[in-house]
Design a protein around this motif. Structure first.
Motif, PDB file in Angstrom:
ATOM      1  N   PHE A  41       0.848  -1.196   0.000  1.00  0.00           N
ATOM      2  CA  PHE A  41       0.000   0.000   0.000  1.00  0.00           C
ATOM      3  C   PHE A  41       0.882   1.243   0.000  1.00  0.00           C
ATOM      4  N   CYS A  42       0.312   2.374  -0.459  1.00  0.00           N
ATOM      5  CA  CYS A  42       1.055   3.624  -0.581  1.00  0.00           C
ATOM      6  C   CYS A  42       0.370   4.724   0.221  1.00  0.00           C
ATOM      7  N   ILE A  43       1.159   5.667   0.727  1.00  0.00           N
ATOM      8  CA  ILE A  43       0.664   6.791   1.500  1.00  0.00           C
ATOM      9  C   ILE A  43       0.975   8.075   0.732  1.00  0.00           C
ATOM     10  N   SER A  44       0.004   8.977   0.630  1.00  0.00           N
ATOM     11  CA  SER A  44       0.251  10.264  -0.020  1.00  0.00           C
ATOM     12  C   SER A  44       1.242  11.068   0.815  1.00  0.00           C
ATOM     13  N   PRO A  45       2.039  11.954   0.188  1.00  0.00           N
ATOM     14  CA  PRO A  45       3.059  12.696   0.941  1.00  0.00           C
ATOM     15  C   PRO A  45       2.488  13.578   2.037  1.00  0.00           C
ATOM     16  N   ASP A  46       1.234  14.039   1.899  1.00  0.00           N
ATOM     17  CA  ASP A  46       0.623  14.849   2.957  1.00  0.00           C
ATOM     18  C   ASP A  46      -0.070  14.004   4.025  1.00  0.00           C
ATOM     19  N   TRP A  47      -0.007  12.710   3.890  1.00  0.00           N
ATOM     20  CA  TRP A  47      -0.584  11.765   4.849  1.00  0.00           C
ATOM     21  C   TRP A  47      -2.086  11.959   5.018  1.00  0.00           C
ATOM     22  N   ARG A  87       2.795   2.052  -7.136  1.00  0.00           N
ATOM     23  CA  ARG A  87       3.819   3.005  -6.702  1.00  0.00           C
ATOM     24  C   ARG A  87       3.355   4.428  -6.977  1.00  0.00           C
ATOM     25  N   MET A  88       3.294   5.267  -5.938  1.00  0.00           N
ATOM     26  CA  MET A  88       2.834   6.647  -6.077  1.00  0.00           C
ATOM     27  C   MET A  88       4.000   7.562  -6.431  1.00  0.00           C
ATOM     28  N   THR A  89       3.717   8.618  -7.205  1.00  0.00           N
ATOM     29  CA  THR A  89       4.738   9.615  -7.512  1.00  0.00           C
ATOM     30  C   THR A  89       5.000  10.468  -6.263  1.00  0.00           C
ATOM     31  N   PRO A  90       6.182  11.098  -6.146  1.00  0.00           N
ATOM     32  CA  PRO A  90       6.517  11.839  -4.918  1.00  0.00           C
ATOM     33  C   PRO A  90       5.554  12.965  -4.576  1.00  0.00           C
ATOM     34  N   ASP A  91       4.918  13.588  -5.591  1.00  0.00           N
ATOM     35  CA  ASP A  91       3.986  14.676  -5.277  1.00  0.00           C
ATOM     36  C   ASP A  91       2.573  14.184  -4.994  1.00  0.00           C
ATOM     37  N   GLY A  92       2.331  12.872  -5.112  1.00  0.00           N
ATOM     38  CA  GLY A  92       1.032  12.302  -4.802  1.00  0.00           C
ATOM     39  C   GLY A  92      -0.033  12.510  -5.856  1.00  0.00           C
TER      40      GLY A  92
END
Length: 746
Positions: free
Chosen positions: A388-394, A452-457
């Motif tokens: 699972f992936c988490i957005s950078p702003d959580w 896989r999420m990109t760094p900016d979400g």
């Protein structure tokens, strides 16, 4: 595990006898007419088909030729009954053969896709269970006979709804081998009365939990002749096998001790399985086990009875006090689950982790230990522990919901192929409430292998399994999705993998597949821009049958590091050679190479320091189960220091200061089934603190009994979170390694 009862048996059980079986020993073994055989050692096998075994088909292998009495008239000289071995999958020098033998006529019906094969099994000799069998057989080969059987009243996943059955390798009676003469030939029974039984011989230990596998099908005559039936479409999910066990009593004069278990898990298309925990109070000797499978409309499965050796209890190692650095735990709702993919929120106040396989994902408040959010990712296995992936702003989590693909066999232009339909989804969850916000699904639907999420979400990649026909491995493709709209597009055909992002998030390293490849091999590693995917450079992989990965950037994105692994030619069982490499991300030029030390060693993990100047890579010697850690100076293109361990090394992470590394040191054992590695029989793992410049061990902190699969530092570096047994372990590193004066005693 589902234990329904555990009691002293007073009246005893009437263990059910076998029901409905045909007396195969009385079947006539003569062959009407044989062609002139050229081999000095032809091999024979008799297939019988149907409830009464009325259809009889001889198989005779004469070197690289298989004769198939497909019409069952006893004459193997007819023109369509000679089948040559498939040249791409056969090797006469090694006695490896694969025959696609086609159709068997059976009155008004026909059975499809008869396949017969022999393969090498030398690699199994390192396992005690298989060696005990194979040592009794001269020049053993793994033999498999499979057939899509037309069975009235049943619809399986074979060609046009036929039921897929196979006799393969071994069963609870031994190893499948063709006979040297017709009268010694094994008899394999397809489409016969069903029975459920153990898939192999078993031994259980007092006080231990053992994962036990069952199959259902029809037993034949001779070792390895059980025709295992693929359960999809045949056994309803609600129908579960039961084991009724009579354990010997520790008191020789006492009555046997009864226990009952229900199995709820399935895998590998034919296995019904579950856990058996042997109670502490039983005795050694032999347990009698009745295996049954509840009948359902249209299906009756006879029970079977077997005996299992009960071994004495095996004491584990002496437990040592854990380090005072282990100060608290975050309890998971799955008390015995493997904890994976641990992540801290940017402010360090929250922590997320999931279980594997399948997964219940929790978000905790670190200070209080309270579980704030629970997300159910669904049962089942994923291709990665970081599923699972988490957005950078959580604020959100991306969680794939994997569903079982619907597999069938189809005929296309005279060739039998596999057909699959997927229906996987990607769910978006609110990390504050745990509510599902929306879902994404490809059109037409696909399977989700990795995400896989990109760094900016704003976007994410998925490696997909593509619905449709295939022969061999399943077709794959890479897709790029937009979070805001759910729009997606396929960007590559084949098994393209997305690995590391550059520190500025503007570039990504991708392993690029061949356009058509049945083994998921890679031709290059490409550095491309995000999100438009323009190629900056391409790093060719100079080996055939190779896999490439580039898992981290260094030196502010000027260098990318990764490994190349390739199959060694003419080595059986297959073995990989591997090398660590650094490449210039502008030109693709190789700037450094670190080969493995021994032929059994494999690179297992690669991470960059916070400033990108140092790289740490661990290896595992698969033969001796020993680990090695290298610190590579990315600027000077050299190994700065090395640490060699007598145990495996897992999950190396840099402390935020960049001056030292934490890595788990854990003893592992080599078994035929890795799930037999009971963690509480192994020495306790520890967390090593290693100096980046010298690889000096600054401190070794002993942990509780667990498999350490994941670890991460809090943003401020004061706490290390590692996986425990159904819990996240929190380690206090406010005091530097080697100085515990500021750490409260646990």
């Amino acid at each position: 595990m589902g234990r329904v009862c555990f009691a002293v048996c007073c009246a005893g059980w009437l263990l059910a006898p076998l029901a409905g079986a045909v007396d195969l020993a009385g079947i006539e073994r003569s062959i009407g007419k044989l062609p002139e055989l050229t081999s000095s050692s032809p091999e024979y096998c008799l297939l019988v088909i149907g409830l009464e075994a009325n259809k009889r088909v001889w198989l005779v292998r004469d070197g690289a030729v298989l004769y198939v009495d497909r019409n069952g008239n006893g004459d193997l000289t007819e023109p369509d009954e000679r089948v040559a071995a498939d040249p791409e999958n056969s090797n006469s020098d090694e006695q490896v053969f694969y025959f696609q033998a086609g159709e068997i006529s059976d009155g008004p019906t026909s059975h499809k896709d008869l396949r017969v094969s022999w393969s090498k099994v030398d690699h199994l000799l390192k396992h005690d269970y298989y060696r005990a069998i194979l040592d009794k057989i001269e020049s053993p080969r793994a033999c498999r006979v499979s057939l899509d059987v037309a069975m009235p009243g049943q619809r399986g996943s074979g060609v046009d709804g036929r039921v897929q059955q196979s006799a393969s390798l071994t069963d609870d009676r031994g190893w499948l081998q063709f006979g040297s003469q017709p009268d010694s030939a094994p008899i394999v029974h397809f489409g016969g009365p069903w029975e459920v039984r153990f898939s192999g011989n078993d031994r259980w230990r007092i006080g231990r939990t053992k994962e036990v596998y069952l199959v259902f099908g029809t037993p034949g005559l001779g070792p390895g002749t059980m025709t295992c039936t693929e359960y999809e479409g045949i056994i309803p999910p609600s129908v579960k096998p039961r084991l009724r066990v009579l354990y010997p009593n520790a008191d020789a004069a006492g009555e046997p001790i009864a226990a009952e278990y229900e199995f709820t898990r399935r895998c590998c298309t034919v296995n019904l399985y579950g856990d058996v925990h042997v109670p502490d109070g039983v005795g050694t000797g032999t347990a009698k086990v009745e295996v049954s499978l509840e009948s359902w409309p249209g299906g009756y499965v006879a029970p079977s009875v077997t005996e299992v050796e009960i071994l004495p209890a095996q004491p584990g190692p002496k437990y040592e006090p854990v380090s005072p650095r282990l100060v608290s735990k975050l309890e998971h709702s799955r008390p015995n689950g493997a904890i994976v993919n641990i992540r801290y929120s940017p402010d360090g106040a929250r922590l997320i982790a999931g279980t594997y396989p399948g997964g219940i994902i929790h978000v905790w408040d670190v200070a209080s230990g309270e579980r704030l959010v629970t997300i159910d990712a669904g049962e089942g296995y994923h291709a990665s522990l970081e599923y699972f992936c988490i957005s950078p702003d959580w604020q959100t989590a991306l969680v794939p919901r994997r569903k079982k693909g619907a597999f069938t066999r189809v005929e296309r232009n005279g060739k039998t192929l596999n057909h699959v339909e997927y229906s996987d989804l990607v769910y978006v969850y609110d990390l504050n409430s745990g509510k599902r916000l929306r879902e994404f699904q490809a059109s037409p639907p696909r399977g989700i292998v990795t995400l896989r999420m990109t760094p900016d979400g704003s976007r994410f990649f998925t490696l997909d399994e593509v619905s449709g026909d295939f022969d061999g491995v399943r077709p794959r493709a890479l897709s790029l999705w937009t979070m805001a709209t759910g729009e997606h597009r396929q960007v590559e055909t084949g098994s393209a993998n997305v690995y590391a992002y550059s520190p500025d998030g503007q570039h990504v390293a991708m392993s690029m597949p061949y356009p058509i490849d049945e083994q998921y091999f890679h031709k290059s590693i490409d550095i491309v821009t995000v999100p438009d995917l323009k190629k900056v450079c391409s790093i060719p992989i100079d080996h055939e049958r190779a896999y490439g990965s580039a898992t981290c950037f260094a030196l502010d994105g000027a260098v990318v590091a990764g490994t190349i692994s390739w199959l060694q030619p003419d080595v059986t069982p297959p073995k990989f050679d591997s090398v660590l490499k650094l490449w210039d991300t502008t030109t693709g030029e190789e700037v450094y190479s670190l080969p493995r030390v021994s032929m059994h060693e494999a690179f297992r993990g690669l991470v960059a320091s916070p400033d990108g100047r140092s790289l740490v890579v661990t290896t595992l010697d698969m033969e001796n189960l020993q680990g090695r850690l290298y610190v590579v100076d990315a600027e000077r293109r050299s190994v700065r220091a090395t640490y060699e361990s007598d145990a495996a090394l897992r999950g190396a992470v840099f402390h935020p200061s960049g001056s030292w590394i934490a890595v788990a040191k854990q003893t592992v054992v080599k078994t035929a089934n890795p799930r037999d590695d009971s963690v509480d029989l192994l020495p306790q793992p520890s967390v090593l603190a290693i100096d980046v410049n010298t690889c000096e061990i600054l401190e070794e902190a002993l942990a509780t009994q667990t498999h350490m699969t994941s670890m991460v530092f809090s943003p401020d570096g004061q706490t290390l979170a590692t996986s425990g047994d159904g819990e996240v372990l929190l380690w206090d590193y406010r005091a530097p390694p080697g100085k515990l004066s500021n750490v409260a005693t646990k």
